[in-house]
Design an enzyme around this catalytic site. Sequence first.
Site, PDB file in Angstrom:
ATOM      1  N   ASP A 118     -19.948   9.480  28.441  1.00 40.19           N
ATOM      2  CA  ASP A 118     -18.610   9.019  28.035  1.00 40.19           C
ATOM      3  C   ASP A 118     -18.608   8.514  26.590  1.00 40.19           C
ATOM      4  OD1 ASP A 118     -17.214   9.595  30.376  1.00 40.19           O
ATOM      5  OD2 ASP A 118     -18.068   7.823  31.369  1.00 40.19           O
TER       6      ASP A 118
ATOM      7  N   VAL B 195     -12.745  18.003  30.206  1.00 38.78           N
ATOM      8  CA  VAL B 195     -11.875  18.577  31.233  1.00 38.78           C
ATOM      9  C   VAL B 195     -10.402  18.234  30.949  1.00 38.78           C
ATOM     10  CG1 VAL B 195     -11.865  16.786  33.057  1.00 38.78           C
ATOM     11  CG2 VAL B 195     -12.064  19.165  33.686  1.00 38.78           C
TER      12      VAL B 195
ATOM     13  N   ALA C 202     -20.310  18.935  35.108  1.00 42.85           N
ATOM     14  CA  ALA C 202     -21.231  18.233  34.199  1.00 42.85           C
ATOM     15  C   ALA C 202     -21.008  16.728  34.237  1.00 42.85           C
ATOM     16  CB  ALA C 202     -21.038  18.745  32.774  1.00 42.85           C
TER      17      ALA C 202
ATOM     18  N   LYS D 101     -36.450   7.321  12.820  1.00 43.25           N
ATOM     19  CA  LYS D 101     -36.750   6.550  14.021  1.00 43.25           C
ATOM     20  C   LYS D 101     -36.470   5.055  13.765  1.00 43.25           C
ATOM     21  CE  LYS D 101     -40.442   5.629  17.250  1.00 43.25           C
ATOM     22  NZ  LYS D 101     -41.872   5.642  17.490  1.00 43.25           N
TER      23      LYS D 101
ATOM     24  N   ASN E   9     -28.131  10.945  31.383  1.00 40.85           N
ATOM     25  CA  ASN E   9     -27.998  10.498  32.775  1.00 40.85           C
ATOM     26  C   ASN E   9     -28.861  11.376  33.686  1.00 40.85           C
ATOM     27  OD1 ASN E   9     -26.353  12.845  33.722  1.00 40.85           O
ATOM     28  ND2 ASN E   9     -25.011  12.068  32.106  1.00 40.85           N
TER      29      ASN E   9
END
Length: 418
Positions: free
Chosen positions: A293, A322, A289, A303, A223
């Site tokens: 997910d 967390v 951070a 590859k 992200n």
Amino acid sequence: MSSNVNIKLNKNIILAVTGGIAAYKSAVLVRRLKDYGFNVRVVMTKGAQAFITPLTFQALSSNPVHTTLLDPEAEAGMGHIELARWADLILVAPASCDVIAKFAQGLADDLLTTLYLATKAPVWIAPAMNQQMWAAKATQRNLKTLTEDGMHIIIPDAGEQACGDIGRGRMPEPEALAEQVFEYFKTQERAYTQQFGLLAGKKVTITAGPTREAIDPVRYISNHSTGKMGFALASVCYAAGADVTLIAGPVTLNTPYGVTRKNIVSAQQMLDESMYMLNQGCDIFIATAAVADYRVAEIAPHKIKKTGDTLDIALIKNPDIVATIAQQEKRPFMVGFAAETQNIEQYANGKLISKKLDMIACNDVSRTDIGFGADENAMTVFFAKKYDFDQRQLEKASKLKIGEQLVEAIVDALNTKS
Ligand code: PMT
């Protein structure tokens, strides 16, 4: 490696320059001291002015240069007593044999020697002279006296000298001198904040940046997090006296000064390091951070080739870091972040409850001027019900300023008997 670049110490340095060929290095020294954010005023002896002009130092320090004790005009500007009080440190570089002898004798026949007697600030000298003069019994006797008087002597480097001799007597390079001054004040400040800072004695772990979940040896899911928010918070927590560990995903930022950094790539590695830090003892855990997910169910060993118009990749849920830490028996004070694009209050409160957090800081990541990658942020902070605090609105400001306000919110909550 830690970076000092963003640390500015608001301290006043008098750089005293005496007569010697090394005086040319003092011009660069002014620049290096200013790079660290020090306020610099230069005092020159008559001998120094034979090697370099006051104008050079005036231009480099952006301050008038002090050269005489008995000039009414100069004394009307900043007199020698005022100057002696202004200084947080006096650095004499280069320090000639002559001035060392005068200091040792307690003479006060010019501005510099008078300043030495009139100041309460630490005085450092960087002697620079011919190697034979350095080794001379009288010089060594004077240096011994000055050490006993509490002066800090910076031992000269050995090597080739301007006069052609080889031996000890060279003034250390300006970069090394400026760094020593910086380290001295940082250590002093650290000792103070470790005792009196808002987070004195606290162990803080912060997660920051993105995680990367491999698809095959060349591709990954990730992200837009750059780590700026977490790194700024780490810097603020250190400045508040905490012992800080930063668990960082792949980002290109320098490690904030004084902070221990652990680099990870995937969510699982971030969890492993977080659990390790918990077992080492952690009082406050801050999760800035942006953790992926989901991860790829089976990472391809080679590859993946372009075979069809579509490609299905099965994803499985990553552990929630967390929430896992918050479930532990000896849980720290838990701070989560929430990256939302709508229904901020509802979603943030949902995460606060479901992840069993003490506090959550929510930012709107649909905006480009704050959140991902930006230097600024704006946040709404929600507290667990037991604290009985209203939500706090942190208006748009630099991530450092936002970090300071978050630390205040954490301390307020920690100080509440819940
Ligand atoms: O890094 P920058 O470019 O400076 O950008 C800062 C930021 C936008 C990334 C930061 O301010 C921020 O919002 N961080 C949280 C991002 C996020 O993943 O939010 P979330 O709502 O998906 O997750 C909620 C909380 O759970 C977060 O504390 C997150 O770290 C944590 N989490 C999420 C998933 C997971 N598997 N484990 C977690 O610990």
